[in-house]
Structures are given as C-alpha cells and as structure tokens.
Design an enzyme around this catalytic site. Structure first.
Site, PDB file in Angstrom:
ATOM      1  N   ASP A  13       0.828  -1.212   0.000  1.00  0.00           N
ATOM      2  CA  ASP A  13       0.000   0.000   0.000  1.00  0.00           C
ATOM      3  C   ASP A  13       0.861   1.260   0.000  1.00  0.00           C
ATOM      4  OD1 ASP A  13      -2.353   1.370  -0.039  1.00  0.00           O
ATOM      5  OD2 ASP A  13      -2.782   1.131   2.091  1.00  0.00           O
ATOM      6  N   GLY A  14       0.260   2.352  -0.498  1.00  0.00           N
ATOM      7  CA  GLY A  14       0.897   3.672  -0.391  1.00  0.00           C
ATOM      8  C   GLY A  14       1.575   4.166  -1.657  1.00  0.00           C
ATOM      9  N   ASN A  15       1.388   3.463  -2.764  1.00  0.00           N
ATOM     10  CA  ASN A  15       2.002   3.926  -4.020  1.00  0.00           C
ATOM     11  C   ASN A  15       1.469   5.305  -4.416  1.00  0.00           C
ATOM     12  OD1 ASN A  15       3.202   1.439  -4.159  1.00  0.00           O
ATOM     13  ND2 ASN A  15       1.953   0.668  -5.848  1.00  0.00           N
ATOM     14  N   GLY A  16       0.138   5.452  -4.342  1.00  0.00           N
ATOM     15  CA  GLY A  16      -0.494   6.711  -4.745  1.00  0.00           C
ATOM     16  C   GLY A  16      -0.047   7.862  -3.862  1.00  0.00           C
ATOM     17  N   ARG A  26      -0.226   9.482  -9.822  1.00  0.00           N
ATOM     18  CA  ARG A  26      -0.263   8.237  -9.038  1.00  0.00           C
ATOM     19  C   ARG A  26       0.464   7.079  -9.723  1.00  0.00           C
ATOM     20  NH1 ARG A  26      -3.826   7.331  -5.189  1.00  0.00           N
ATOM     21  NH2 ARG A  26      -4.102   5.207  -5.921  1.00  0.00           N
ATOM     22  N   SER A  58      -6.455  -6.209  -6.831  1.00  0.00           N
ATOM     23  CA  SER A  58      -7.582  -6.828  -6.130  1.00  0.00           C
ATOM     24  C   SER A  58      -8.838  -6.800  -6.997  1.00  0.00           C
ATOM     25  CB  SER A  58      -7.855  -6.087  -4.809  1.00  0.00           C
ATOM     26  OG  SER A  58      -8.533  -4.881  -5.066  1.00  0.00           O
ATOM     27  N   ASN A  61      -9.969  -3.335  -7.283  1.00  0.00           N
ATOM     28  CA  ASN A  61      -9.165  -2.317  -7.978  1.00  0.00           C
ATOM     29  C   ASN A  61      -9.742  -1.896  -9.334  1.00  0.00           C
ATOM     30  OD1 ASN A  61      -5.945  -3.491  -6.703  1.00  0.00           O
ATOM     31  ND2 ASN A  61      -7.234  -1.834  -5.972  1.00  0.00           N
ATOM     32  N   TRP A  62     -10.692  -2.683  -9.886  1.00  0.00           N
ATOM     33  CA  TRP A  62     -11.338  -2.294 -11.150  1.00  0.00           C
ATOM     34  C   TRP A  62     -12.095  -0.989 -11.004  1.00  0.00           C
ATOM     35  CZ3 TRP A  62      -9.816  -4.995 -15.230  1.00  0.00           C
ATOM     36  CH2 TRP A  62      -9.433  -6.324 -15.075  1.00  0.00           C
ATOM     37  N   ARG A 181       1.603  -5.201   5.966  1.00  0.00           N
ATOM     38  CA  ARG A 181       0.935  -4.137   5.212  1.00  0.00           C
ATOM     39  C   ARG A 181       1.741  -2.860   5.371  1.00  0.00           C
ATOM     40  NH1 ARG A 181      -5.235  -2.927   3.891  1.00  0.00           N
ATOM     41  NH2 ARG A 181      -4.840  -1.075   2.641  1.00  0.00           N
ATOM     42  N   SER A 189      -8.311  -5.798   4.127  1.00  0.00           N
ATOM     43  CA  SER A 189      -8.758  -5.488   2.764  1.00  0.00           C
ATOM     44  C   SER A 189      -9.000  -6.704   1.861  1.00  0.00           C
ATOM     45  CB  SER A 189      -7.766  -4.526   2.089  1.00  0.00           C
ATOM     46  OG  SER A 189      -7.727  -3.314   2.776  1.00  0.00           O
TER      47      SER A 189
HETATM   48  C1  FPP Z   1      -1.766   0.114  -3.490  1.00  0.00           C
HETATM   49  O1  FPP Z   1      -1.326   1.461  -3.455  1.00  0.00           O
HETATM   50  C2  FPP Z   1      -1.151  -0.593  -4.584  1.00  0.00           C
HETATM   51  C3  FPP Z   1      -1.816  -1.150  -5.638  1.00  0.00           C
HETATM   52  C4  FPP Z   1      -3.269  -1.096  -5.808  1.00  0.00           C
HETATM   53  C5  FPP Z   1      -1.106  -1.811  -6.722  1.00  0.00           C
HETATM   54  C6  FPP Z   1       0.104  -2.595  -6.378  1.00  0.00           C
HETATM   55  C7  FPP Z   1       0.955  -2.614  -7.567  1.00  0.00           C
HETATM   56  C8  FPP Z   1       2.293  -2.452  -7.582  1.00  0.00           C
HETATM   57  C9  FPP Z   1       3.139  -2.385  -6.386  1.00  0.00           C
HETATM   58  C10 FPP Z   1       2.973  -2.282  -8.865  1.00  0.00           C
HETATM   59  C11 FPP Z   1       3.476  -3.379  -9.617  1.00  0.00           C
HETATM   60  C12 FPP Z   1       3.391  -4.743  -9.083  1.00  0.00           C
HETATM   61  C13 FPP Z   1       4.153  -5.741  -9.554  1.00  0.00           C
HETATM   62  C14 FPP Z   1       3.971  -7.114  -9.060  1.00  0.00           C
HETATM   63  C15 FPP Z   1       5.171  -5.498 -10.577  1.00  0.00           C
HETATM   64  P1  FPP Z   1      -2.402   2.615  -3.620  1.00  0.00           P
HETATM   65  O2  FPP Z   1      -2.399   3.041  -5.035  1.00  0.00           O
HETATM   66  O3  FPP Z   1      -3.709   2.165  -3.077  1.00  0.00           O
HETATM   67  O4  FPP Z   1      -1.775   3.736  -2.726  1.00  0.00           O
HETATM   68  P2  FPP Z   1      -2.580   4.858  -1.901  1.00  0.00           P
HETATM   69  O5  FPP Z   1      -3.331   4.125  -0.814  1.00  0.00           O
HETATM   70  O6  FPP Z   1      -1.483   5.711  -1.372  1.00  0.00           O
HETATM   71  O7  FPP Z   1      -3.466   5.559  -2.864  1.00  0.00           O
END
Ligand code: FPP
Length: 236
Positions: A13-16, A26, A58, A61-62, A181, A189
């Site tokens: 979690d936390g990419n965005g 994002r 997930s 995620n769609w 997590r 989740s």
């Molecule tokens: C949650 O962060 C992350 C995801 C929904 C996607 C996970 C995907 C990757 C790490 C990228 C590639 C994966 C592989 C296996 C190459 P979020 O977008 O919900 O972050 P946020 O809560 O900060 O918005």
C-alpha cells in the site's frame, strides 16, 4: 535468523500517496512500487523464504479510474516479461492467484509464459495475487465443493476444512505465517481471508515504493520475536 517464516504475504500500500507527496501522478508511484517488488523478491529468496505472495491487483481495484487500471495491467505485463532473467537467475518460480480468466488477455499470455519458464525453479515461489479477492476465493472453492458433491465425487459428510482448503486457488502453498501491510493502514482489505487464520500481522508506516531489503529484514526480525500458540498452550 532463528525463526524464519515460510510464507510471507504483503499488501503493497501507499504507491499513490508516495507519488502525490512528490507532486507526481499516481502511476509514478506504481512504477516505483515495481522496483520495490524486484528488490524485495530477490531479498526474500536470499533470506530463505519458501513463498512470497504479493497483492498486485484486487477484485476491487477495477473501480479505479480507467487510466490507472490500464496502467497497472501494462506495468504487470512488462514486469512479467522483463523479470524473466532475474527470476531464472535467482531460482524463483512464479505463480498467480485470483480469477485469472478475467484479467486482460495480454497479461494472461505473459503470465502463462513466465509461469512455464520458471516452473522448475525451487529456491522460492513468488505468487502474484491478480484480480484476487479473499471472499471470491472462498466462493470459488465453495462452488467447486458443491459441484463435486453434485456429481457424487464427495459426500456431504466429507465436506470439512481440508476439503475446502484443497479447492482454494493455491492449495499447495505453505501455511501463511506473516502478513505485512505498508503505508500505516491496519486493514486486511479482503486479502487471503482463509489463510490468515493463524498468521502474524505486521504493519509498517513506510509506503511501498520506499520498502526495500532492510525493511523486509525488520519485519522478519519482528516475526522472530512473536510467540505463536495456534489456539493452544504449546510454544513454538
Ligand atoms: C496500493 O497502493 C497498490 C496497488 C493497488 C497496486 C500494487 C501494484 C504495484 C506495487 C505495482 C506493480 C506490481 C508488480 C507485481 C510489478 P495505492 O495506489 O492504493 O496507494 P494509496 O493508498 O497511497 O493511494
């Protein structure tokens, strides 16, 4: 390490938020997250884990914007192709868990090839949860059970925990020992609901794109301090 988990799962979690904090779109966070996947997978194999399961997409995620969903699938396809050399060099077998028949065909193709190529690797298994939902997995297992009962392959009395577990997406997986997590959230989740029954939980504040080798070592060290009793009084 005295007490190493056999099977670790991670909610990445936390990419965005990582990207937004840098004034970036994002999707740049997802791209950086793929770098963490590479580093953490290699390190997990080096440390001797049997399986690492990553929540990559997930069933929920769609609901994200079309552009982000499209980017994630393209990123996953690219990862599945570009990572082949790295997976082979490190003896890593790649598998997937989820409703794979519903993911974009261009990802299914790359997945099938990488799976086949790495099938004989024995050092560690990397399981990507793709179009995965914990409730969906249990529903799919229940459907298989019902179908087997309906065709007479199983009696109602034979329906027990083992019978359901044998119909999950990855029945051969080692028991899940640890769920990690990132990014400070304390939720499950809809991940691995069945498998989590006796797993240890560990949440860290680090967002996934910053999670690297030393962060994995820190959660493994935390796990080693846990006393697991599995509902009884026996210490491990
Ligand atoms: C949650 O962060 C992350 C995801 C929904 C996607 C996970 C995907 C990757 C790490 C990228 C590639 C994966 C592989 C296996 C190459 P979020 O977008 O919900 O972050 P946020 O809560 O900060 O918005």
């Amino acid at each position: 390490m005295s007490s190493l988990p056999r099977h670790v799962a991670i909610i990445m979690d936390g990419n965005g938020r990582w990207a937004e904090a840098r004034g970036l779109p994002r999707i740049k966070g997802h791209r950086a997250g793929a770098e963490s996947v590479r580093a953490v997978t290699r390190h997990a194999a080096r440390r001797g884990l049997e399986q690492l399961t990553l929540f990559a997409f997930s069933t929920e995620n769609w609901k994200r914007p079309r552009r982000e969903v499209g980017y994630l699938w393209r990123l996953l396809r690219r990862y599945l192709i570009e990572e082949r050399g790295e997976l082979m060099e490190n003896g890593i077998r790649l598998i997937a868990s989820g409703r794979i028949a519903e993911i974009p065909p261009f990802v299914q193709d790359a997945l099938a090839e990488t799976r086949q190529l790495t099938a004989a690797n024995r050092k560690m298994t990397l399981c990507l949860a793709l179009n995965y939902g914990g409730r969906t997995e249990i529903v799919d297992a229940a459907r298989r059970l019902a179908a087997d009962v309906a065709r007479g392959a199983l009696t109602l009395e034979q329906v027990d925990e083992a019978a359901l577990a044998a119909r999950l997406y990855q029945p051969e997986a080692p028991p899940l020992d640890l769920l990690v997590r990132t990014a400070g959230e304390h939720r499950v989740s809809n991940f691995l609901l069945w498998q989590l029954s006796y797993a240890e939980l560990c949440t860290v504040d680090t967002p996934w794109p910053d999670f690297r080798e030393e962060d994995l070592d820190a959660v493994l060290a935390d796990f080693a301090t846990r006393e697991r009793r599995f509902g009884g009084l026996v210490r491990k």
